[in-house]
Design an enzyme around this catalytic site. Structure first.
Site, short mmCIF file in Angstrom:
data_model
loop_
_atom_site.label_atom_id
_atom_site.label_comp_id
_atom_site.label_asym_id
_atom_site.label_seq_id
_atom_site.Cartn_x
_atom_site.Cartn_y
_atom_site.Cartn_z
N GLY A 69 -9.35 -0.33 -5.47
CA GLY A 69 -9.72 0.66 -4.46
C GLY A 69 -9.50 2.08 -4.97
N THR A 70 -8.44 2.28 -5.75
CA THR A 70 -8.14 3.61 -6.28
C THR A 70 -9.28 4.12 -7.14
OG1 THR A 70 -5.78 3.15 -6.22
CG2 THR A 70 -6.49 4.90 -7.72
N ASN A 144 -4.07 2.72 6.41
CA ASN A 144 -3.15 1.73 5.85
C ASN A 144 -1.79 1.72 6.53
OD1 ASN A 144 -3.74 4.21 4.22
ND2 ASN A 144 -1.73 3.76 3.36
N GLN A 172 -8.67 -1.14 3.80
CA GLN A 172 -7.82 -1.85 4.75
C GLN A 172 -8.61 -2.57 5.83
OE1 GLN A 172 -4.73 -2.60 4.55
NE2 GLN A 172 -4.03 -1.21 2.95
N SER A 192 -11.29 -3.18 -1.94
CA SER A 192 -10.29 -3.69 -2.88
C SER A 192 -10.09 -5.18 -2.66
CB SER A 192 -8.97 -2.94 -2.67
OG SER A 192 -7.97 -3.48 -3.49
N HIS A 194 -7.36 -7.14 -3.63
CA HIS A 194 -6.04 -7.74 -3.35
C HIS A 194 -5.57 -7.57 -1.90
CE1 HIS A 194 -3.15 -4.18 -3.60
NE2 HIS A 194 -4.24 -3.64 -4.10
N THR A 230 -15.51 -3.84 -20.60
CA THR A 230 -15.76 -5.27 -20.42
C THR A 230 -15.25 -5.71 -19.06
OG1 THR A 230 -15.55 -5.58 -22.78
CG2 THR A 230 -15.34 -7.56 -21.42
N CYS A 317 2.51 2.85 -1.70
CA CYS A 317 2.45 3.85 -2.76
C CYS A 317 3.43 4.98 -2.48
CB CYS A 317 1.04 4.39 -2.90
SG CYS A 317 -0.19 3.09 -2.80
N1 PLP Z 1 -7.17 2.85 -0.04
C1 PLP Z 1 -6.34 2.37 0.89
C2 PLP Z 1 -6.56 2.71 2.33
C3 PLP Z 1 -5.27 1.56 0.52
O1 PLP Z 1 -4.44 1.09 1.45
C4 PLP Z 1 -5.10 1.25 -0.86
C5 PLP Z 1 -3.94 0.44 -1.30
O2 PLP Z 1 -2.84 0.52 -0.79
C6 PLP Z 1 -6.00 1.77 -1.78
C7 PLP Z 1 -7.04 2.57 -1.33
C8 PLP Z 1 -5.88 1.50 -3.24
O3 PLP Z 1 -6.39 0.24 -3.58
P1 PLP Z 1 -5.94 -0.47 -4.95
O4 PLP Z 1 -4.52 -0.91 -4.75
O5 PLP Z 1 -6.91 -1.61 -5.10
O6 PLP Z 1 -6.10 0.54 -6.03
#
Ligand code: PLP
Length: 369
Positions: A69-70, A144, A172, A192, A194, A230, A317
């Site tokens: 997601g990042t 989140n 989320q 994302s 996970h 890759t 985070c």
């Molecule tokens: N965006 C939101 C709202 C999230 O809660 C998170 C992860 O906590 C992310 C982005 C980041 O995703 P990733 O952990 O896959 O980089």
């Protein structure tokens, strides 16, 4: 162990692991290789792209797989034209806020969209964005920390009418509530793996075909040239499987989570001095962020950990840093109240018995005498 931190990450679904396993060892070919072993990997990635596309209602060609997601959020913000303005809500994840601040340092005009006490972006903020006409507005679908769900479709239609492109971070929301790219009416959407019982280190950016993506990773033609490197075939296959399961099980998961959340909130209502943040907002069925007057959230988290219960004191985070949550600050919550925050985020395997045990332990830790 009682795991109540599914917004931080979810355990891998066994069916996802089974789907991934052949691509960790047996089918190790590089998806770009032309011989059979390579083609097996690239076909598996194509199938995963179709599974994810089906979950969010787009064509497979509208998906770029990323490392999470990042990266998807960074890639979305990188589409901005040189010097065009940008507007982001004050409750965005750091993976939107920090690239936005970086763009500001490069002379882009950055507007912050305010939220109200319930964690909802205000109409006033959207009107202001329309007046300033930035190149892109980024507003998350579900937060989140509080679980507050934004009315993205409503605001996206207003913004789009004025020629403003919209990105939503749906990380989320995915797998918890219906997420349909076209119904949301956005141009870009981050996902994302996970957070939906898939593997870590995998995500996607969904894009509307008129948007000019600008790759952040250069040096190979993978992912239509939008993301060099890759491909992590096993993780992508896992994400695809997790997406397929999220689609078929969405209604069942939603109902289960909502039943658990109602039971949880009923139990919490019997604890004196307890506040649920963004309580009056539409929220994800799995998320409750709460605080108890004059009880430190991080201390409570550690005490619950000793009872084998995992919760979060905010976003994963942000944990480790002692400042109160910027999301709660944006909602106008006093720093002393914000420091009491803990987040309970439920998952598909949680049970009513676990909720009752949690309430029992929480009461024993917080109600004196
Ligand atoms: N965006 C939101 C709202 C999230 O809660 C998170 C992860 O906590 C992310 C982005 C980041 O995703 P990733 O952990 O896959 O980089």
């Amino acid at each position: 162990m009682i795991y109540f931190d599914h917004n931080a990450t979810t355990p891998l679904d066994d069916r996802v692991l089974d789907a991934m396993q052949p691509f960790l060892k047996t089918f190790y070919g590089n998806p770009s290789s032309l011989y059979r072993l390579g083609r097996i990997s690239s076909s598996a990635i194509d199938a995963a792209r179709e599974q994810l596309a089906a979950l969010v209602g787009v064509q497979p060609g509208q998906i770029v797989f990323t490392s999470g997601g990042t990266e998807a959020n960074n890639l979305a913000l990188a589409t901005l034209d040189p010097r065009a303005g940008l507007a982001v809500s004050t409750i965005e994840h750091p993976s939107v806020i920090e690239p936005a601040l970086h763009l500001k340092s490069l002379d882009h005009q950055l507007t912050l969209l305010d939220v109200d006490a319930n964690g909802q972006v205000t109409q006033h903020a959207i009107d202001e964005a329309i007046r300033l006409k930035p190149g892109l507005v980024s507003m998350m679908l579900a937060n989140n920390e509080t679980g507050a769900v934004q009315n993205v479709a409503h605001y996206a239609s207003q913004l789009t009418e004025h020629g403003i492109k919209v990105h939503t971070d749906a990380v989320q929301a995915l797998g918890k509530i219906p997420v349909d790219f076209n119904r949301l009416g956005v141009h870009l959407m981050s996902l994302s793996s996970h957070k939906i019982y898939g593997p870590k280190g995998c995500g996607a950016l969904v894009f509307e075909k008129s948007v000019q993506l600008k790759p952040v990773m250069l040096g190979g033609g993978q992912e239509q040239g939008f993301r060099a490197g890759t491909e992590n075939a096993a993780a992508i296959v896992g994400f695809g499987k997790a997406a397929e399961l999220a689609k078929t099980e969405l209604a069942e998961r939603h109902a289960h989570l909502l039943t658990l959340r109602q039971l949880l909130e009923h139990g919490l209502s019997t604890i004196p001095g307890l506040t649920i943040f963004a309580e009056r907002s539409e929220r994800l069925p799995n998320t409750v962020q709460m605080g108890i007057e004059s009880i430190d959230g991080e201390m409570l988290l550690m005490q619950l950990d000793q009872k084998n219960i995992a919760v979060s004191s905010g976003s994963a985070c942000a944990s480790g840093q002692r400042e109160p949550s910027p999301v709660l600050a944006a909602m106008g919550v006093e720093p002393s109240d914000a420091k009491s925050a803990i987040r309970i985020s439920l998952g598909k395997a949680n049970t009513e018995a676990e909720i009752l045990e949690f309430i029992k332990q929480l009461k024993s830790l917080t109600i004196k005498g």
